[in-house]
Design a protein around this motif. Sequence first.
Motif, PDB file in Angstrom:
ATOM      1  N   LYS A  14      51.229  37.466  29.691  1.00 28.19           N
ATOM      2  CA  LYS A  14      51.138  36.178  30.566  1.00 28.19           C
ATOM      3  C   LYS A  14      50.653  36.814  31.426  1.00 28.19           C
ATOM      4  O   LYS A  14      50.232  35.765  32.804  1.00 28.19           O
ATOM      5  CB  LYS A  14      52.618  35.541  30.451  1.00 28.19           C
ATOM      6  N   GLU A  15      50.058  37.517  32.370  1.00 25.87           N
ATOM      7  CA  GLU A  15      49.897  38.109  33.889  1.00 25.87           C
ATOM      8  C   GLU A  15      48.344  37.482  33.944  1.00 25.87           C
ATOM      9  O   GLU A  15      47.598  37.894  34.598  1.00 25.87           O
ATOM     10  CB  GLU A  15      49.567  38.979  34.557  1.00 25.87           C
ATOM     11  N   LEU A  16      47.828  37.426  32.575  1.00 21.88           N
ATOM     12  CA  LEU A  16      46.315  37.903  32.573  1.00 21.88           C
ATOM     13  C   LEU A  16      45.595  36.279  33.397  1.00 21.88           C
ATOM     14  O   LEU A  16      46.391  35.211  33.351  1.00 21.88           O
ATOM     15  CB  LEU A  16      45.119  37.897  31.139  1.00 21.88           C
ATOM     16  N   SER A  17      44.261  36.642  33.706  1.00 24.70           N
ATOM     17  CA  SER A  17      44.220  35.704  34.982  1.00 24.70           C
ATOM     18  C   SER A  17      41.904  35.489  35.266  1.00 24.70           C
ATOM     19  O   SER A  17      42.072  36.791  35.215  1.00 24.70           O
ATOM     20  CB  SER A  17      44.908  35.464  36.199  1.00 24.70           C
ATOM     21  N   ILE A  18      41.542  34.602  34.566  1.00 22.60           N
ATOM     22  CA  ILE A  18      40.588  35.332  35.107  1.00 22.60           C
ATOM     23  C   ILE A  18      39.506  33.920  35.381  1.00 22.60           C
ATOM     24  O   ILE A  18      39.573  32.345  34.530  1.00 22.60           O
ATOM     25  CB  ILE A  18      39.932  35.133  33.432  1.00 22.60           C
TER      26      ILE A  18
END
Length: 153
Positions: free
Chosen positions: A149-153
């Motif tokens: 859930k921490e993924l962000s691009i």
Amino acid sequence: MEFIFDSVDCTIELGRQIGSICNPGDIFCLTGDLGTGKTHITKGIANGLSVKEHITSPTFNIVNEYHSGRLTLYHFDVYRVSDPDEIYQIGFDEYIFGNGVSIIEWANYIEELIPDQYVHIKIEKLPEQGENFRKITINYFGDRYEYLKELSI
């Protein structure tokens, strides 16, 4: 989670982010047509794990092992596997239930062998938007993957 990218660099960066936060025993199942970017995302995961070796698709070996990163990386390509017993003969269970990170390209070819907890990464070309556009959909099965859930691009 769904991402739309217009470059190989973005695909690799997503993989790098995954590799930098993944844990021992994680399993990533990659699906998508030829040329969609399965090996590129694998290269990114390897980079996030600090793997020093050059990453290539193990098309004729079934599995390549990389030991230079913070976790061992097992990179499978099961495109040419005609019988699931071939996978068992190379010690598949020891790989995926070990302390390394397993990435399985063409995982849909061996669905019956995939454990209940894994991450599915589907990569699709979006030709109507442009030659390099890809949609990457990430679904995880099992609480151990909540960290994604921490993924962000």
